[in-house]
Each structure stands twice: as structure tokens, then as C-alpha cells.
Design a protein around this motif. Sequence first.
Motif, mmCIF file in Angstrom:
data_model
loop_
_atom_site.group_PDB
_atom_site.id
_atom_site.type_symbol
_atom_site.label_atom_id
_atom_site.label_comp_id
_atom_site.label_asym_id
_atom_site.label_seq_id
_atom_site.Cartn_x
_atom_site.Cartn_y
_atom_site.Cartn_z
ATOM 1 N N ASN A 40 0.841 -1.189 0.000
ATOM 2 C CA ASN A 40 0.000 0.000 0.000
ATOM 3 C C ASN A 40 0.881 1.246 0.000
ATOM 4 N N GLN A 41 0.933 1.963 -1.114
ATOM 5 C CA GLN A 41 1.653 3.231 -1.162
ATOM 6 C C GLN A 41 0.788 4.267 -0.451
ATOM 7 N N ARG A 42 1.305 4.838 0.637
ATOM 8 C CA ARG A 42 0.420 5.540 1.562
ATOM 9 C C ARG A 42 1.135 6.608 2.364
ATOM 10 N N ILE A 43 0.344 7.399 3.082
ATOM 11 C CA ILE A 43 0.840 8.302 4.114
ATOM 12 C C ILE A 43 0.737 7.565 5.441
ATOM 13 N N ILE A 44 1.860 7.430 6.129
ATOM 14 C CA ILE A 44 1.865 6.770 7.434
ATOM 15 C C ILE A 44 1.474 7.754 8.530
ATOM 16 N N SER A 45 2.022 8.967 8.459
ATOM 17 C CA SER A 45 1.687 10.003 9.437
ATOM 18 C C SER A 45 1.943 11.367 8.824
ATOM 19 N N PHE A 112 -1.584 14.746 -1.519
ATOM 20 C CA PHE A 112 -0.197 14.334 -1.704
ATOM 21 C C PHE A 112 -0.090 13.295 -2.811
ATOM 22 N N LYS A 113 0.885 13.494 -3.689
ATOM 23 C CA LYS A 113 1.139 12.545 -4.771
ATOM 24 C C LYS A 113 2.634 12.295 -4.881
ATOM 25 N N ILE A 114 2.982 11.121 -5.429
ATOM 26 C CA ILE A 114 4.364 10.843 -5.796
ATOM 27 C C ILE A 114 4.431 10.654 -7.306
ATOM 28 N N ASN A 115 5.555 11.055 -7.881
ATOM 29 C CA ASN A 115 5.776 10.934 -9.316
ATOM 30 C C ASN A 115 7.038 10.106 -9.515
ATOM 31 N N ASN A 116 6.867 8.772 -9.562
ATOM 32 C CA ASN A 116 8.020 7.891 -9.675
ATOM 33 C C ASN A 116 7.909 7.032 -10.932
ATOM 34 N N THR A 117 8.732 5.996 -11.018
ATOM 35 C CA THR A 117 8.755 5.178 -12.242
ATOM 36 C C THR A 117 7.470 4.385 -12.435
ATOM 37 N N LEU A 118 6.662 4.236 -11.391
ATOM 38 C CA LEU A 118 5.401 3.520 -11.515
ATOM 39 C C LEU A 118 4.266 4.437 -11.959
ATOM 40 N N GLY A 119 4.563 5.730 -12.111
ATOM 41 C CA GLY A 119 3.538 6.691 -12.494
ATOM 42 C C GLY A 119 3.108 7.542 -11.318
ATOM 43 N N ILE A 120 2.252 8.504 -11.606
ATOM 44 C CA ILE A 120 1.782 9.401 -10.556
ATOM 45 C C ILE A 120 0.730 8.689 -9.705
ATOM 46 N N LYS A 121 0.936 8.733 -8.403
ATOM 47 C CA LYS A 121 0.071 8.010 -7.469
ATOM 48 C C LYS A 121 -0.304 8.926 -6.315
ATOM 49 N N GLU A 122 -1.601 9.007 -6.012
ATOM 50 C CA GLU A 122 -2.034 9.774 -4.851
ATOM 51 C C GLU A 122 -1.846 8.949 -3.586
ATOM 52 N N LEU A 123 -1.305 9.581 -2.551
ATOM 53 C CA LEU A 123 -1.082 8.917 -1.274
ATOM 54 C C LEU A 123 -2.151 9.354 -0.285
#
Length: 243
Positions: A40-45, A112-123
Motif C-alpha cells: 500500500n503506497q500511503r501516508i503513514i503520518s 499528496f502525490k508521488i511521481n516515480n517510475t510507476l507513475g503518478i500516485k495519490e497517497l
Amino acid sequence: MRFLKISLLFFSISVFSQTKTYELIDSKLECHSTATNRVNQRIISSNIDRDTLSIKIQYTENCNYGDILNYSIKKDTIQFNFDFSSKEIADCDCVFTNNIKIKKPKIKNPIFKINNTLGIKELKLSDNYYLPAEYIIKNNDTLMIYDDNGHRFTRTYYESGKISSIWIKKNSYSERIVYHENGKIKSIRQSLPDFDHFILREWDENGKLIKFESTIEIDNIRLTEEQQNKDAILIISRGKNVK
């Protein structure tokens, strides 16, 4: 014409301000384990103290590309950007956690989003290390495909429609449960190829144990933290009535 020039200038300044990148105050990265496709790509805190936003996130990335270079703000979205320069792609993916500090953005409810090799993903904020369980409906029965610990379930059936076998897999751990057609368990084989261990139990059609093989001394085994992370603990915790 003058009004048009002023409008175009204002538009260009607005776009620039929305896509400007900012340096991180701090970024402490840790790689915990080899990734599965169920992490789970996520925000922990997330916490704001004075003018600083502290956020801990979990994500999957190639082992060589876990570093976050900076972040950008566009409208209500804070996007973390990765540094892909001057590194070769590794033959593994990793589950990273990153403790990040940034200047408090003037956004009440940021996305919050990440932009990595797997694509843009909202956390999103979550306590779950793995993605939620997934199910399918077969012959009006609800069957689990993935549980909330990242295990995948595959089933086969007799011509009568009764369950023949269930195969459970996660990383290097696998467990195959075979059933007699009367519904009783015929055999359970649990294996952990990374450590060359297995346990095999077999029962007759009346439920009597007729065979037991093991490469592990169950009463004396002391699992390392690495082995437990690779699900070796399941080998000594599951009973014969697994369903």
C-alpha cells in the motif's frame, strides 16, 4: 492589444508559480524489504509544527531510485518528485519509507502525490501496510483473491464443482492445500524456497494423519527477523484446518 499582453504575462507568471519546485528541508530514506505488488503506497503520518510539515510516507520504487529530489505545488496538490539521473535500473524493487520535512504550504487540505517510475500516485493516510483484500464472486460464493497481508489465492475444482486445491503464494512463501472430494483436507505443503525449508502433511479421507515430513525442527526453530519478514512464521503458525 495592451490588455492581451498583460493577460498573457499574468498567465505565464501564474503557471510558473504553480509548477515551481521546492527543495526539501529533510528527507530520511529507509528500504525495508523487497516489494510485492500488494504494498500500500500511503501516508503513514502527517503533522504540522509551526511552519513545518512533517510527513512519513511508504511507497514502492526500484532499489536504485528511492530518493525524492524535491516537491512541487500545483493548486491543492503537493507532488514529490524523484531523481532518475545518473543511476542504472536495479533488478529489484523495494518498499521505502521516507520521513520528509517541508515548509508549511499555504494549503488547508493538501493532496499528496508521488511521481516515480510507476507513475503518478495519490497517497492517502492509512494504517495498512498492504492493500485491502480483494474478492470475486463464483457460483454465488465470495472468494478471496488477495488477503490484506498480500497473499494470493488460486483455486482448482473437481468436475462436481467441489474445491480441489488452494494455492497460497506471497514472495518466496507458498502453501498448497489439496482436498479430497468429500471436502476433507488431503494434504498441505508449505515451502519457503529462499531457505530451502518445507513442511508436508497428508491425511486419508477420514481425516487421519498418514504422513508428515519436515526440514524444520518446529519445536527448536528460532526465526530471524529477515525470515519472519519473508513469512517463515506462517510455516509454524498454520494448522491442518486451513481454509
